[in-house]
Design a protein around this motif. Structure first.
Motif, short mmCIF file in Angstrom:
data_model
loop_
_atom_site.label_atom_id
_atom_site.label_comp_id
_atom_site.label_asym_id
_atom_site.label_seq_id
_atom_site.Cartn_x
_atom_site.Cartn_y
_atom_site.Cartn_z
N LEU A 1 0.85 -1.20 0.00
CA LEU A 1 0.00 0.00 0.00
C LEU A 1 0.88 1.24 0.00
CD1 LEU A 1 -2.95 -0.54 2.45
CD2 LEU A 1 -2.97 -0.44 -0.03
N GLY A 2 0.53 2.20 -0.88
CA GLY A 2 1.23 3.48 -0.84
C GLY A 2 0.40 4.46 -0.02
N PHE A 3 0.97 5.60 0.36
CA PHE A 3 0.15 6.62 1.02
C PHE A 3 0.72 8.01 0.73
CE2 PHE A 3 3.42 5.68 4.06
CZ PHE A 3 3.74 6.91 4.62
N ASN B 1 -11.83 3.02 -3.45
CA ASN B 1 -10.63 2.20 -3.30
C ASN B 1 -9.51 2.87 -2.53
OD1 ASN B 1 -11.55 -0.09 -4.53
ND2 ASN B 1 -11.17 0.75 -6.57
N VAL B 2 -9.77 4.01 -2.00
CA VAL B 2 -8.74 4.64 -1.17
C VAL B 2 -9.26 4.76 0.25
CG1 VAL B 2 -7.72 5.98 -3.01
CG2 VAL B 2 -9.56 6.97 -1.65
N PHE B 3 -8.34 4.93 1.17
CA PHE B 3 -8.71 4.99 2.58
C PHE B 3 -8.17 6.31 3.14
CE2 PHE B 3 -7.68 4.00 7.03
CZ PHE B 3 -8.99 3.82 7.47
N LEU B 4 -9.08 7.11 3.66
CA LEU B 4 -8.69 8.45 4.13
C LEU B 4 -8.81 8.53 5.64
CD1 LEU B 4 -8.32 11.63 3.20
CD2 LEU B 4 -10.70 11.71 3.87
N ARG B 5 -7.75 8.98 6.24
CA ARG B 5 -7.84 9.29 7.68
C ARG B 5 -7.53 10.76 7.84
NH1 ARG B 5 -7.42 5.40 11.80
NH2 ARG B 5 -7.70 7.25 13.05
N GLN B 6 -8.20 11.41 8.76
CA GLN B 6 -7.88 12.82 8.95
C GLN B 6 -7.96 13.20 10.41
OE1 GLN B 6 -10.45 15.41 9.51
NE2 GLN B 6 -12.34 14.30 9.07
N ALA B 7 -7.19 14.21 10.77
CA ALA B 7 -7.22 14.71 12.15
C ALA B 7 -7.10 16.23 12.10
CB ALA B 7 -6.04 14.13 12.93
N VAL C 1 -6.26 30.64 10.01
CA VAL C 1 -7.09 29.61 9.36
C VAL C 1 -6.94 28.29 10.12
CG1 VAL C 1 -7.14 30.57 7.06
CG2 VAL C 1 -5.20 29.21 7.74
N PHE C 2 -8.00 27.50 10.05
CA PHE C 2 -7.99 26.17 10.68
C PHE C 2 -7.75 25.14 9.60
CE2 PHE C 2 -10.16 28.58 13.90
CZ PHE C 2 -9.63 28.04 15.06
N LYS C 3 -6.87 24.20 9.86
CA LYS C 3 -6.56 23.19 8.86
C LYS C 3 -6.64 21.80 9.49
CE LYS C 3 -3.85 25.91 5.69
NZ LYS C 3 -2.60 26.01 4.94
N SER C 4 -6.64 20.82 8.59
CA SER C 4 -6.66 19.44 9.06
C SER C 4 -5.55 18.66 8.36
CB SER C 4 -7.99 18.77 8.72
OG SER C 4 -9.00 19.27 9.55
N VAL C 5 -5.04 17.68 9.07
CA VAL C 5 -4.05 16.77 8.50
C VAL C 5 -4.80 15.57 7.93
CG1 VAL C 5 -2.25 15.15 9.11
CG2 VAL C 5 -2.20 17.46 10.02
N PHE C 6 -4.39 15.11 6.77
CA PHE C 6 -5.04 13.89 6.25
C PHE C 6 -3.96 12.93 5.76
CE2 PHE C 6 -4.64 16.70 2.63
CZ PHE C 6 -4.16 15.88 1.64
N ILE C 7 -4.31 11.70 5.68
CA ILE C 7 -3.41 10.69 5.11
C ILE C 7 -4.28 9.74 4.29
CG2 ILE C 7 -3.51 9.33 7.24
CD1 ILE C 7 -0.59 8.51 6.55
N ILE C 8 -3.84 9.48 3.07
CA ILE C 8 -4.65 8.65 2.17
C ILE C 8 -3.83 7.39 1.81
CG2 ILE C 8 -5.86 8.57 -0.02
CD1 ILE C 8 -5.76 11.68 0.06
N PHE C 9 -4.44 6.27 2.00
CA PHE C 9 -3.81 5.00 1.60
C PHE C 9 -4.44 4.53 0.31
CE2 PHE C 9 -3.47 5.24 6.16
CZ PHE C 9 -2.13 4.94 6.37
N PHE C 10 -3.64 3.99 -0.54
CA PHE C 10 -4.16 3.51 -1.83
C PHE C 10 -3.25 2.41 -2.33
CE2 PHE C 10 -1.64 7.33 -2.25
CZ PHE C 10 -0.59 6.87 -3.01
N GLN C 11 -3.66 1.83 -3.45
CA GLN C 11 -2.86 0.76 -4.00
C GLN C 11 -2.60 1.05 -5.46
OE1 GLN C 11 -4.75 -2.97 -4.30
NE2 GLN C 11 -2.84 -4.11 -4.45
N GLY C 12 -1.38 1.03 -5.87
CA GLY C 12 -1.05 1.17 -7.28
C GLY C 12 -0.78 2.59 -7.70
N ASP C 13 -0.08 2.71 -8.84
CA ASP C 13 0.36 4.02 -9.31
C ASP C 13 -0.77 4.85 -9.89
OD1 ASP C 13 2.87 3.89 -8.48
OD2 ASP C 13 3.73 3.16 -10.39
N GLN C 14 -1.71 4.14 -10.57
CA GLN C 14 -2.81 4.88 -11.18
C GLN C 14 -3.60 5.65 -10.14
OE1 GLN C 14 -5.04 2.15 -13.54
NE2 GLN C 14 -5.15 3.63 -15.19
#
Lengths: 842, 96
Positions: A169-171, A195-201, A216-229
């Motif tokens: 899995l890439g992210f 097909n992607v998985f998003l986590r945010q805080a 401004v208020f912001k959020s951190v996110f991280i997205i997991f996915f599979q493959g280059d496309q």
């Protein structure tokens, strides 16, 4: 010091200035502020004038100063305003100033740019720090649930079922504005088909946007996915949502190391940022000390060059020619200022000030001081006086507060108003230095002398009305006593009847008897008095206005208008309305309160109504006296005299309407006749008489057609004009006299309103029994006092003020004041600086 | 310790100065049975006999005189309080 009765005598002058001395001379004149320059090249547009370059440079300097000022205000550094007024600098100093401003601006811009770059850097690092911290939490969660790699937990059953294939899995991790999160999530879901998985805080602390400075208020996110496309797709979506992506190493050890690095870099950046801020602050503090001074200087230079642009250049280019309006009395001062200017510039040739003859209307200029200027402003807001016309301002100083006070008569309210005015006058200098932007306050402060006088006069009329917050003072002892009535009891209602024995031998020495305050018939009694008083004041006020027109006619040597306008106007007003006033005095003197049968002729029963008498007099109707009275007349021969007065007054109408136009037509005919007669004579005297005479007659005949038509138009216009004036005057006399009744109406309204306020509010606190009444009084007094201030002093005061203003503008000034002049607008630094400092705040 | 702002404390000062002056004068006028204030007396009605009426009027005058002075005293307290507040406010604004 000129007189306030008429505007200053003005003269058009030509001013020759040597080119080198021109700048210094104009600067001196600007300090003096007594000269109005005329534009001598009105056809030349602003970009083709001589000193356009200098003006542009000044504009540029002003822009830089404004930038500096903005930055200073942003940092909240107090700007030193010593109130000093530096002289306009020499032209060569302009270069120094320019250099200083240039340096300051560049320095500031550089500092700002650096600061912005640093801040952006700082923001990125903080975001990265947050990402590392938050993602650590994600990774830790996963690491806890299984010792295996993260994809095991994420993919669960399916991952295992996929068999031997290594599912890597890439992210990507990044930061996004918090409000974009829902849309971002939905977009990701749809574009990647789930097909992607998003986590945010959420990042708890707000971050500063370096370009706008907003939080401004912001959020951190991280997205997991599979493959280059999917990776490219996810990256595109992130880009579309303006999310910033940061590289995030996969191995926990690398991440820890990176976090350490980020922390140290943030530390370093903080120190650098602090130093940058310090430097900026130092620069701005230094600038803040001088900025007001610089503004004044630059504005003065600009004003001088603007003025120089109005001048004409001599053919030899050696001297500048200006035309200006100058008050005749101040020519000495102006000469002195010019001499000072020449000396300062070191030039040897003195400037020349030359009086010119002109047929143009000079501007109207009234010398005012701080006391008279407020009254002059009242007059000017109706219309600037024509040149050398009678100025109503000096009379307004007395009549305005007086008429106001007739409507506002209350000792208490007058005292409040006078104290307010007095406070503003005593604190004049500190208050004027404050320069508030509040418009209402400025109006009050500008009219402080009017307010003070209005207050004093109201105290006087209040004492006459014996009215203080709707109560009366009994200082000298009332002339009335309360006796038993015919049935031997006290009356339930206190009605004062002067014909009974209740009334003592001598009246109350000053003003109204205090006992009227309690009487049921108070309003009836006061109305009779106040209505008559207002009409008397009104007629005299208007009469005064008509007399003022005599002075105007005399000054302008307009004999025709004296005979054909002033005299009939005076007769009309006197024979009808002054006669009515006389009848009022007669009625006061002849009739008295009595129940005596023998004196019934002089009792109130037989006293004729003034208004009815007046109407009957004009309509020529006989008056019918009530039963026991023998006559409705006040004196013998009244009907005959009244008829005579009415006939003469009516005769005045055609006199006003026709006399002047007819005389002018007659006069013109005579002039035409004598002119053509003279022409004929010169023609015949000439040697070759025939030809030119023929020519002349031909020419005259040809030109006569349109000329006569023009004349006819003029005479009809003259008739219409005169007709309008006459109608206005005749109808005006009636309606204006009635209009003065507003003095009575507003006075009544004011008295009633203050009485209502007392009985509805303060009285409620006074009639509480026992000692708790003290507390009730404490509360009701506060309410009563604030209502008194808001309604009676402020609102009623404003309405009385407006009615007074109307009485002056319409009823008084229409009798003599034409007000079609144009104001004198001198070239003065004071005015220019004032308006410049007001402008940006609006 | 500032409880009121500068404007409120100024209002308090002005109102209480006015109140002290007017109420103490009104107290004096009630004390001397001023006719002008006769309409605002407690406990009067028109059905009383004249003796009762005069008695009640005298009582009412005295009562109102004392009430006015009580209210004036309350305003003296208000003046002291808002004056102190005003002083605190002006001092704190000077210090900044």
């Amino acid at each position: 010091m000129g007189s306030l009765f008429r505007s200053e005598e003005m003269n058009l002058c030509q001013l020759f200035l040597q080119s080198e001395a021109a700048y210094a001379c104009v600067s001196e004149l600007g300090e003096l502020g007594l000269v109005q320059f005329r534009d001598l090249n009105p056809d030349v547009n602003a970009f083709q004038r001589k000193f356009v370059n200098e003006v542009r440079r000044c504009d540029e300097m002003e822009r830089k100063l404004r930038y500096l000022e903005k930055e200073i205000k942003k940092d909240g550094i107090p700007m030193l305003d010593t109130g000093e007024n530096p002289e306009a600098p020499q032209p060569r100093e302009m270069i120094d100033l320019e250099a200083t401003f240039e340096k300051l601006e560049n320095e500031l811009r550089e500092v700002n740019q650096n600061a912005e770059a640093l801040k952006r850097n700082f923001l990125e690092l903080t975001e990265l720090k947050q990402i590392l911290r938050k993602t650590q939490v994600f990774f830790d969660e996963m690491a806890d649930s299984a010792r295996e790699e993260e994809q095991v937990t994420l993919l669960g059953e399916e991952g295992l079922r996929a068999g031997g294939q290594a599912l890597k899995l890439g992210f990507v991790a990044g930061v996004i504005l918090r409000e974009r999160i829902p849309a971002f999530e939905r977009m990701l879901w749809r574009a990647c088909r789930g097909n992607v998985f998003l986590r945010q805080a959420e990042i708890e602390t707000p971050l500063e946007d370096p370009s706008t400075g907003d939080q401004v208020f912001k959020s951190v996110f991280i997205i997991f996915f599979q493959g280059d496309q999917l990776k490219t797709r996810v990256k595109k979506i992130c880009e579309g949502f303006r999310a910033t992506l940061y590289p995030c190493p996969e191995a926990p050890a690398d991440r820890r190391e990176m976090a350490m690095g980020v922390m140290t870099r943030i530390e370093d950046l903080n120190t650098v940022l602090g130093q940058t801020q310090d430097h900026r602050h130092r620069v701005l503090v230094a600038a803040a000390k001088n900025i007001k001074n610089w503004f004044v200087k630059v504005r003065k230079i600009k004003a001088i060059y603007h003025t120089l642009n109005l001048f004409n250049l001599d053919v030899t280019q050696k001297c500048l020619i200006a035309e200006c309006w100058v008050p005749v009395l101040d020519i000495e001062n102006i000469q002195l200022a010019l001499r000072r200017g020449t000396e300062r510039s070191g030039s040897s040739v003195p400037p020349i000030l030359n009086r010119m003859e002109t047929c143009e209307d000079p501007p109207t200029y009234n010398h005012t001081n701080k006391f008279t200027s407020a009254f002059q402003a009242l007059i000017d807001s109706y219309g600037i006086a024509s040149y050398r016309e009678m100025n109503p301002a000096p009379y307004t100083i007395i009549t305005f507060p007086f008429l106001f006070a007739v409507m506002f008569g209350d000792l208490g309210h007058g005292t409040i108003m006078a104290l307010f005015g007095l406070w503003m006058i005593l604190k004049e200098k500190p208050l004027a230095a404050k320069k508030s932007d509040s418009e209402i306050w400025n109006i009050f402060f500008g009219g402080r002398y009017i307010i003070f006088l209005m207050g004093l006069f109201s105290m006087y009329t209040g004492a006459i009305y014996n009215d203080i917050f709707s109560k009366s003072f009994n200082i000298f002892g009332s002339a009335w006593s309360v006796n038993l009535n015919s049935t031997g009891e006290l009356d339930k209602e206190l009605t004062l009847n002067p014909s009974k024995s209740d009334y003592g031998p001598s009246p109350y020495p000053f003003g109204l008897d205090p006992v009227w305050q309690l009487a049921e018939n108070k309003i009836i009694f006061q109305n009779a008095y106040k209505m008559k008083i207002s009409i008397i004041f009104g007629v005299f006020h208007m009469l005064f206005g008509v007399v003022m027109s005599l002075f105007n006619h005399m000054y302008f040597k307009n004999k025709l208008s004296i005979i054909c306008e002033f005299i009939p106007q005076l007769i009309f007003l006197c024979f009808l309305f002054l006669y009515m006033v006389l009848l009022m005095f007669l009625k006061w003197m002849i009739y008295f309160a009595t129940d005596d049968e023998r004196l019934v002729e002089y009792s109130p029963h037989c006293a004729p109504s003034i208004l009815i008498t007046f109407i009957n007099m004009v309509l020529q109707k006989p008056s019918h006296p009530p039963e026991p009275c023998q006559t409705a007349n006040m004196y013998d021969g009244q009907t005959a005299i009244q008829d005579l007065l009415v006939y003469i007054a009516i005769l005045c109408i055609p006199w006003m309407l026709l006399a002047k136009p007819i005389y002018i037509i007659h006069y013109q005919k005579k002039m035409n006749y004598s002119a053509s007669h003279q022409q004929m004579q010169t023609a015949t005297e000439n040697g070759d008489a025939e030809q030119p005479m023929h020519n002349n007659t031909m020419h005259g005949g040809g030109g006569g057609g349109p000329g006569a038509g023009h004349q006819e138009e003029e005479t009809s216009e003259m008739f219409i004009h005169q007709g309008i004036h006459t109608i206005e005057y005749v109808l005006g006399s009636v309606s204006h006299t009635a209009s003065y009744l507003r003095l009575w109406a507003l006075s009544l309204a004011h008295a009633q309103l203050s009485e209502v306020l007392w009985t509805m509010v303060l009285s409620k606190g006074l009639i509480v029994q026992g000692f708790q009444g003290g507390i009730a009084l404490y509360i009701t007094f506060a309410i009563w006092a604030s209502l008194t201030l808001a309604i009676l002093v402020l609102m009623e005061g404003l309405s009385a003020f407006l009615h007074t203003l109307r009485l002056h503008w319409v009823e008084f000034q229409s009798k003599f004041y034409s007000g079609v002049g144009h104001a004198f607008q001198p070239f003065s630094f004071e005015i220019i600086l004032d308006s410049a400092s007001q402008a940006p705040e609006e | 310790m500032a409880i009121c702002g500068p404007k409120l404390s100024l209002c308090g000062v002005i109102l209480s100065v006015w109140g002290i002056i007017q109420l103490s004068f009104m107290g004096i006028f009630y004390y001397f049975h001023s006719v002008a204030l006769a309409e605002d007396l407690p406990g009067l009605n028109k059905e009383m006999s004249p003796e009762e009426f005069y008695l009640e009027v005298d009582k009412g005058y005295m009562q109102n005189a004392y009430n006015c002075w009580i209210a004036a005293c309350l305003y003296i307290i208000t003046l002291a309080f808002s004056g102190h507040q005003f002083w605190v406010n002006s001092r704190s604004s000077l210090r900044v």
